[in-house]
Design an enzyme around this catalytic site. Structure first.
Site, PDB file in Angstrom:
ATOM      1  N   TYR A  61       0.848  -1.193   0.000  1.00 17.90           N
ATOM      2  CA  TYR A  61       0.000   0.000   0.000  1.00 17.90           C
ATOM      3  C   TYR A  61       0.876   1.232   0.000  1.00 17.90           C
ATOM      4  O   TYR A  61       1.855   1.300   0.758  1.00 17.90           O
ATOM      5  CB  TYR A  61      -0.921   0.030   1.233  1.00 17.90           C
ATOM      6  CG  TYR A  61      -2.353  -0.197   0.841  1.00 17.90           C
ATOM      7  CD1 TYR A  61      -2.960   0.681  -0.058  1.00 17.90           C
ATOM      8  CD2 TYR A  61      -3.082  -1.273   1.314  1.00 17.90           C
ATOM      9  CE1 TYR A  61      -4.272   0.474  -0.458  1.00 17.90           C
ATOM     10  CE2 TYR A  61      -4.394  -1.482   0.916  1.00 17.90           C
ATOM     11  CZ  TYR A  61      -4.984  -0.597   0.019  1.00 17.90           C
ATOM     12  OH  TYR A  61      -6.265  -0.799  -0.382  1.00 17.90           O
ATOM     13  N   GLU A  63      -0.572   4.779  -0.487  1.00 21.24           N
ATOM     14  CA  GLU A  63      -1.386   5.988  -0.712  1.00 21.24           C
ATOM     15  C   GLU A  63      -0.539   7.216  -0.417  1.00 21.24           C
ATOM     16  O   GLU A  63       0.213   7.261   0.560  1.00 21.24           O
ATOM     17  CB  GLU A  63      -2.630   5.962   0.186  1.00 21.24           C
ATOM     18  CG  GLU A  63      -3.664   4.997  -0.344  1.00 21.24           C
ATOM     19  CD  GLU A  63      -4.920   4.910   0.506  1.00 21.24           C
ATOM     20  OE1 GLU A  63      -5.097   5.748   1.401  1.00 21.24           O
ATOM     21  OE2 GLU A  63      -5.711   3.989   0.265  1.00 21.24           O
ATOM     22  N   ASP A 207      -5.520  13.601 -25.326  1.00 15.35           N
ATOM     23  CA  ASP A 207      -5.533  12.201 -24.901  1.00 15.35           C
ATOM     24  C   ASP A 207      -4.757  11.459 -25.986  1.00 15.35           C
ATOM     25  O   ASP A 207      -5.298  11.116 -27.038  1.00 15.35           O
ATOM     26  CB  ASP A 207      -6.989  11.722 -24.811  1.00 15.35           C
ATOM     27  CG  ASP A 207      -7.098  10.237 -24.498  1.00 15.35           C
ATOM     28  OD1 ASP A 207      -6.081   9.530 -24.569  1.00 15.35           O
ATOM     29  OD2 ASP A 207      -8.219   9.792 -24.201  1.00 15.35           O
ATOM     30  N   THR A 233      -2.724   6.120 -22.095  1.00 19.05           N
ATOM     31  CA  THR A 233      -2.603   4.787 -21.545  1.00 19.05           C
ATOM     32  C   THR A 233      -1.162   4.358 -21.829  1.00 19.05           C
ATOM     33  O   THR A 233      -0.447   5.027 -22.581  1.00 19.05           O
ATOM     34  CB  THR A 233      -3.564   3.780 -22.212  1.00 19.05           C
ATOM     35  OG1 THR A 233      -3.326   3.806 -23.617  1.00 19.05           O
ATOM     36  CG2 THR A 233      -5.003   4.105 -21.920  1.00 19.05           C
ATOM     37  N   LYS A 236      -1.050   0.654 -25.274  1.00 19.86           N
ATOM     38  CA  LYS A 236      -1.405   0.623 -26.697  1.00 19.86           C
ATOM     39  C   LYS A 236      -0.096   0.640 -27.504  1.00 19.86           C
ATOM     40  O   LYS A 236       0.694  -0.295 -27.397  1.00 19.86           O
ATOM     41  CB  LYS A 236      -2.351   1.775 -27.025  1.00 19.86           C
ATOM     42  CG  LYS A 236      -3.701   1.661 -26.294  1.00 19.86           C
ATOM     43  CD  LYS A 236      -4.691   2.700 -26.746  1.00 19.86           C
ATOM     44  CE  LYS A 236      -6.062   2.509 -26.132  1.00 19.86           C
ATOM     45  NZ  LYS A 236      -6.209   3.137 -24.807  1.00 19.86           N
ATOM     46  N   ARG A 242      -1.088  -2.444 -18.676  1.00 23.09           N
ATOM     47  CA  ARG A 242      -2.432  -1.863 -18.821  1.00 23.09           C
ATOM     48  C   ARG A 242      -2.601  -0.793 -17.759  1.00 23.09           C
ATOM     49  O   ARG A 242      -2.795  -1.090 -16.581  1.00 23.09           O
ATOM     50  CB  ARG A 242      -3.451  -2.988 -18.654  1.00 23.09           C
ATOM     51  CG  ARG A 242      -4.892  -2.627 -18.862  1.00 23.09           C
ATOM     52  CD  ARG A 242      -5.681  -3.856 -19.231  1.00 23.09           C
ATOM     53  NE  ARG A 242      -5.269  -4.332 -20.541  1.00 23.09           N
ATOM     54  CZ  ARG A 242      -5.729  -3.880 -21.704  1.00 23.09           C
ATOM     55  NH1 ARG A 242      -6.656  -2.952 -21.731  1.00 23.09           N
ATOM     56  NH2 ARG A 242      -5.278  -4.360 -22.845  1.00 23.09           N
TER      57      ARG A 242
HETATM   58  N1  DSN Z   1     -10.991   0.972 -25.830  1.00 25.75           N
HETATM   59  C1  DSN Z   1      -9.869   1.682 -26.385  1.00 25.75           C
HETATM   60  C2  DSN Z   1      -9.735   1.471 -27.844  1.00 25.75           C
HETATM   61  O1  DSN Z   1      -9.928   0.363 -28.282  1.00 25.75           O
HETATM   62  O2  DSN Z   1      -9.403   2.398 -28.566  1.00 25.75           O
HETATM   63  C3  DSN Z   1      -9.879   3.110 -26.027  1.00 25.75           C
HETATM   64  O3  DSN Z   1      -9.787   3.201 -24.656  1.00 25.75           O
END
Ligand code: DSN
Length: 423
Positions: A61, A63, A207, A233, A236, A242
Site C-alpha cells: 500500500y 497511498e 488524450d 494509456t 497501446k 495496462r
Molecule cells: N478501448 C480503447 C480502444 O480500443 O481504442 C480506447 O480506450
C-alpha cells in the site's frame, strides 16, 4: 516462507494449485499466439513488463506520493515511483507526470476533476467520429457532469473540421478543449488546436493514448509543446502495462496530483508503476523507435492493400497506426465482418464510421491497426499479405472452403513469427 498450513499453497504455481485457471491462462496464450491481432489499441508487452507487473510490489500500500505517504515501508516504492515519473517526463519532454492513474479513463476523469467544476463546458470530438467514452459520452461521467459541446469531422474529407472547431470554441467559450482520438487515422494539428484554445481562453488537453508510442519515437507530432495536459494509456502503441498516466505543465501539477489521490483513487498499483518505469525505459531506445516507424509504414501498407481491393478507407488513408474501413457499400456490417474475420483467426473490432446510421453494437465499419503485429515482427510484405487475406475472407464469406484456406494461411503466416516462446 509462510505459516505452515499455507506454505505449500503459497509456493505453488497456478498450474500446481489451480488447474482450472491454468487451463484458461494457457488457452489465452494460445489464442494470442494463433490469432492475427489487428486491434489498434492492443499490443504484446515485453517480458520485463510482465515480470514487474507480476512482482511482490502488488503487496504494498502506498497511498500518497513519494516522500509523503500514509503508510510505512514505502522507501523502496518511493524510488520506483520517482523512477517512473522521471523516465516518463524525460521520454516526452514533460514538466510533470503523475504515474498513478489505473487506466486511461481514470487519467481523463482525474484531469477533468482537476481542471473543471461540474457544469463547465468542454469541447470534444464526438465518439462516433473518433473520440472516446470519457470525452463526454452522455452515459459516461464526463457527459453527465460537464456541458459537452461536440465537434466532428467534415463530411467530404472525413478529417477534423478545424474551422468548425474554431467557430464552436468562439461561440461556447469552453474551459477545456480535448483532442486525441481512438479511431482517427490522420495526424493531429496540435498547433491549430493551441491557437483555437488561446483565442477562446481554454485549456488544451490531448488524450494521446493511441499514438503515445509514435509520439515517443517521433513518428507522430508531439502534443507536449502545445497542450496544458496530456493523458495516455501505457498499453497501446507504448506496449507497456495496462494503465494510465497524466502529464501536465508545472502550474497544474498540484491540482492533478490532488485529483488522482485523494480525489479519485486510493492506493496506487505499485507493481504497475514499476512496469510503467520499465516501459518508459524501453520506449526511449532506438529499437523501439524503429518499431514505431515500422508500425506506421505497416498500417499504410495494410490500408493501401485493402483500398486496392475495393474497400473504402475513411479519410482515404492513414498517417498513423490504424485505418478505419467503411463497409456500408458492401452489405456487411462491422459486427458481421468482425465475426467473419474471427472465424479465420484475424482479430479486429467493429467500429462506427463518421455519419454511420448503424447502432454501436452493429456498426458500419471496422478498425484495423498495426501495433501488435508489428511488435510481433511483421513488415510490409506481411501486411500486404494480411490485407489480401482480409479481402479473400470478405469475398469468400459464403464459401467455407475458401475461408478454410484463408484460416490455414493465417496460421502459416503467424507460425513464422513466434510469440512468447519462453512462456
Ligand atoms: N478501448 C480503447 C480502444 O480500443 O481504442 C480506447 O480506450
Amino acid at each position: 516462507m509462510v505459516s505452515r498450513p499455507l506454505a505449500a499453497i503459497w509456493a505453488g504455481t497456478v498450474a500446481q494449485i489451480d488447474g482450472e485457471l491454468d487451463d484458461l491462462l494457457r488457452a489465452e496464450l494460445r489464442r494470442q499466439q494463433t490469432s492475427l491481432d489487428l486491434i489498434a489499441s492492443e499490443n504484446f508487452t515485453s517480458r520485463a513488463v510482465l515480470e514487474a507487473t507480476g512482482s511482490v510490489l502488488t503487496n504494498k500500500y502506498a497511498e500518497g506520493y513519494p516522500g509523503a505517504r500514509y503508510y510505512g515501508g514505502c522507501e523502496v516504492v518511493d524510488e520506483i515511483e520517482k523512477l517512473a515519473i522521471e523516465r516518463g517526463k524525460q521520454l516526452f519532454g514533460a514538466e510533470h507526470a503523475n504515474v498513478q492513474p489505473h487506466s486511461g479513463s481514470s487519467a481523463n476523469i482525474s484531469a477533468y476533476y482537476a481542471l473543471l467544476d461540474a457544469g463547465d463546458t468542454m469541447l470534444t470530438m464526438e465518439l462516433a467520429h473518433g473520440g472516446h467514452l470519457t470525452h463526454g459520452l452522455r452515459v459516461n461521467y464526463s457527459g453527465r457532469f460537464y456541458d459537452v459541446v461536440p465537434y466532428h469531422v467534415r463530411r467530404d474529407t472525413e478529417t477534423i473540421d478545424l474551422d468548425k472547431v474554431r467557430a464552436l470554441a468562439r461561440a461556447h467559450k469552453p474551459k477545456l478543449i480535448v483532442c486525441g482520438y481512438t479511431a482517427y487515422p490522420r495526424t493531429i494539428d496540435f498547433a491549430a488546436f493551441r491557437e483555437i484554445a488561446d483565442e477562446a481562453g481554454a485549456l488544451l488537453m490531448c488524450d494521446m493514448a493511441h499514438v503515445a508510442g509514435l509520439v515517443a519515437a517521433g513518428a507522430h507530432p508531439s502534443p507536449f509543446p502545445y497542450c496544458d495536459i496530456v493523458t495516455t494509456t501505457t498499453h497501446k502503441t507504448l506496449a507497456g502495462p495496462r494503465s494510465g498516466v497524466i502529464f501536465c505543465r508545472k502550474e497544474h501539477a498540484r491540482a492533478i496530483d490532488k485529483a488522482v489521490f485523494p480525489g479519485l483513487q486510493g492506493g496506487p498499483l505499485v507493481h504497475v508503476m514499476a512496469a510503467k518505469a520499465v516501459c518508459f525505459k524501453i520506449a526511449a531506445t532506438p529499437e523501439f523507435a524503429a518499431v514505431q516507424r515500422r508500425t506506421v509504414a505497416n498500417a499504410r501498407s495494410l490500408a493501401a492493400t485493402l483500398a486496392a481491393g475495393g474497400l473504402r478507407l475513411v479519410s482515404g488513408g492513414t498517417d498513423v497506426h490504424l485505418a478505419l474501413i467503411d463497409l456500408r457499400n458492401l452489405g456487411v456490417t462491422g459486427e458481421e465482418c468482425q465475426r467473419l474475420l474471427q472465424s479465420v483467426n484475424i482479430t479486429v473490432n467493429k467500429n462506427v464510421v463518421p455519419f454511420d446510421d448503424h447502432a454501436p453494437t452493429e456498426t458500419g465499419g471496422i478498425r484495423v491497426g498495426s501495433p501488435a503485429v508489428t511488435t510481433r515482427g511483421f513488415g510490409e510484405p506481411e501486411m500486404q499479405h494480411t490485407g489480401e487475406l482480409i479481402l479473400r475472407a470478405l469475398a469468400g464469406r459464403d464459401d467455407p472452403s475458401a475461408l478454410a484456406r484463408v484460416r490455414e494461411e493465417v496460421g502459416a503466416l503467424l507460425a513464422r513469427f513466434p510469440l512468447y516462446e519462453w512462456l
